[in-house]
Scaffold this motif. Structure first.
Motif, PDB file in Angstrom:
ATOM      1  N   HIS A 154      19.795  72.806  12.062  1.00 19.62           N
ATOM      2  CA  HIS A 154      21.124  72.232  11.835  1.00 19.62           C
ATOM      3  C   HIS A 154      22.187  73.313  11.873  1.00 19.62           C
ATOM      4  CE1 HIS A 154      24.440  69.980   9.999  1.00 19.62           C
ATOM      5  NE2 HIS A 154      24.623  71.059   9.257  1.00 19.62           N
ATOM      6  N   ASN A 155      21.933  74.437  11.187  1.00 16.93           N
ATOM      7  CA  ASN A 155      22.903  75.547  11.185  1.00 16.93           C
ATOM      8  C   ASN A 155      23.144  76.070  12.589  1.00 16.93           C
ATOM      9  OD1 ASN A 155      23.045  75.301   8.424  1.00 16.93           O
ATOM     10  ND2 ASN A 155      22.150  77.285   7.965  1.00 16.93           N
ATOM     11  N   LEU A 156      22.068  76.221  13.352  1.00 19.78           N
ATOM     12  CA  LEU A 156      22.187  76.715  14.719  1.00 19.78           C
ATOM     13  C   LEU A 156      23.022  75.772  15.576  1.00 19.78           C
ATOM     14  CD1 LEU A 156      18.497  77.867  15.198  1.00 19.78           C
ATOM     15  CD2 LEU A 156      20.478  79.355  15.494  1.00 19.78           C
ATOM     16  N   ASP A 157      22.710  74.503  15.503  1.00 21.39           N
ATOM     17  CA  ASP A 157      23.422  73.522  16.328  1.00 21.39           C
ATOM     18  C   ASP A 157      24.889  73.417  15.928  1.00 21.39           C
ATOM     19  OD1 ASP A 157      21.205  72.881  17.868  1.00 21.39           O
ATOM     20  OD2 ASP A 157      20.601  71.213  16.583  1.00 21.39           O
ATOM     21  N   TYR A 158      25.129  73.319  14.636  1.00 19.48           N
ATOM     22  CA  TYR A 158      26.503  73.119  14.169  1.00 19.48           C
ATOM     23  C   TYR A 158      27.402  74.282  14.583  1.00 19.48           C
ATOM     24  CZ  TYR A 158      30.607  73.006  11.245  1.00 19.48           C
ATOM     25  OH  TYR A 158      31.922  73.032  10.822  1.00 19.48           O
ATOM     26  N   LEU A 159      26.987  75.502  14.277  1.00 22.21           N
ATOM     27  CA  LEU A 159      27.866  76.647  14.521  1.00 22.21           C
ATOM     28  C   LEU A 159      27.970  76.985  16.000  1.00 22.21           C
ATOM     29  CD1 LEU A 159      29.713  78.740  13.341  1.00 22.21           C
ATOM     30  CD2 LEU A 159      27.725  80.201  12.890  1.00 22.21           C
ATOM     31  N   SER A 160      26.872  76.906  16.739  1.00 24.00           N
ATOM     32  CA  SER A 160      26.939  77.224  18.169  1.00 24.00           C
ATOM     33  C   SER A 160      27.808  76.209  18.911  1.00 24.00           C
ATOM     34  CB  SER A 160      25.538  77.288  18.779  1.00 24.00           C
ATOM     35  OG  SER A 160      24.874  76.048  18.677  1.00 24.00           O
ATOM     36  N   ASN A 161      27.767  74.942  18.480  1.00 23.80           N
ATOM     37  CA  ASN A 161      28.633  73.936  19.091  1.00 23.80           C
ATOM     38  C   ASN A 161      30.101  74.212  18.783  1.00 23.80           C
ATOM     39  OD1 ASN A 161      26.417  72.604  20.118  1.00 23.80           O
ATOM     40  ND2 ASN A 161      26.336  71.072  18.490  1.00 23.80           N
TER      41      ASN A 161
END
Length: 355
Positions: A15-22
């Motif tokens: 979730h952290n990866l997806d949220y911030l990279s997006n």
């Protein structure tokens, strides 16, 4: 179960990866996702590699790249300035490296030529944090001029590191200096620099304020794993701060005085400790020590507990406020900082569990 152990919640990390990279992609910023804090464990590198908007995978240790899957699509970036003694391995292992020493870049060029390869570099500029990077403008221009004569080196951009050593907080004015360096270099040498690498997780707070639009890469480590920006240490509300949990077992549990008895000398680490007399307390010893983690960088999740000391292999806690709720063989959970997370993943004595 094996203790001590660090447990990783992969759902929360994803979730952290997806949220911030997006979010960064929406700002036109590419992500170089840093894997060093968890020693590039393959289970987590695979998670990073499968994140759509992660453009680069980055680490500070060449040895860690051996843990990477062989089929990753992202380019591999070495963050620490290369050692001359590792130039051959560097060219064999990664696609891009951060550099500041012309002599090292020249050695990379020679090695790349013998391997019939081309190596990409990001030239680091020091804007006041006083870790790596060229400080003087004249030397920057001299170095760029020399790099452009090297047939097996591709200068793809310039970058800056802030907050890690001098704790200098990035702001618009500082990052605008990097933009101006880029513009001057491009005009002087009639080249295009594709990457303007504007730092690490400490730059994130500027996304909601003001960041020069020319900044198009950030090297993100701590924000992904701990869910915080690192300029001020504030949690990012939409991200998880509890991806990682450290857990250790109680191996002794009894009442003892709080003040050692006898003449105080040096402890096992050559320090002379001081103690506060709090009377008799319920003291618990955990099977975890300074060889595994810095005790000042972990916090019990049970706020009634207090760390009162540690040696190489033992962590001593005050359980007085919660003594009826624990017994021998129970475990205590801890929250981690970036430094302590780095410690426990480096220690071979701490088991790694992925859920």
């Amino acid at each position: 179960m094996q203790y001590p152990r660090v447990t990783v919640d992969r759902t929360k990390l994803k979730h952290n990866l997806d949220y911030l990279s997006n979010k960064l992609k929406a700002k036109g910023i590419q992500v170089a996702a840093v894997t060093k804090v968890f020693s590039a464990y393959p289970e987590l590198v695979a998670l990073y590699a499968d994140t759509k908007n992660v453009a680069f995978l980055a680490d500070s240790r060449l040895e860690n790249f051996a843990n990477y899957p062989t089929d990753i699509k992202q380019e591999k970036l070495l963050l620490r300035i290369p050692m001359l003694s590792q130039v051959q391995k560097l060219v064999e292992t990664v696609d891009i490296s951060l550099n500041s020493q012309l002599e090292t870049i020249q050695a990379i060029n020679q090695t790349a030529q013998t391997q019939n390869k081309y190596h990409k570099i990001i030239l680091m500029i020091d804007l006041g944090d006083l870790r790596e990077g060229i400080f003087e403008q004249a030397e920057i221009d001299q170095t760029v001029e020399a790099i452009l004569k090297l047939p097996h080196i591709e200068l793809i951009g310039i970058g800056v590191n802030l907050t890690c050593y001098g704790a200098i907080i990035p702001n618009y004015a500082i990052l605008q200096q990097l933009v101006e360096h880029k513009q001057r270099i491009e005009a002087t040498f009639n080249i295009q620099l594709d990457i303007l690498s504007g730092g690490n997780s400490s730059t994130l707070y500027l996304l909601d304020e003001a960041i020069p639009p020319e900044i198009n890469q950030l090297r993100i480590g701590e924000a992904f794993v701990l869910g915080v920006e690192t300029a001020f240490g504030k949690p990012i509300p939409q991200m998880h701060q509890d991806v990682f949990t450290l857990e250790a077992e109680i191996i002794e549990y009894r009442d003892k005085p709080s003040l050692p008895i006898g003449q105080v000398g040096q402890d096992a680490f050559g320090q002379k400790p001081t103690f506060v007399d709090k009377g008799t307390m319920r003291r618990g010893i955990l099977a975890l020590g300074k060889q595994d983690v810095d005790p000042s960088n972990i916090k019990p999740r049970d706020k009634r507990l207090e760390i009162i000391g540690a040696s190489s292999d033992h962590l001593i806690l005050d359980f007085t406020q919660a003594k009826e709720d624990y017994q021998l063989g129970d475990t205590v959970q801890f929250d981690l900082t970036y430094g302590s997370l780095l410690n426990v993943f480096t220690s071979k004595y701490v088991a790694k569990v992925f859920i």
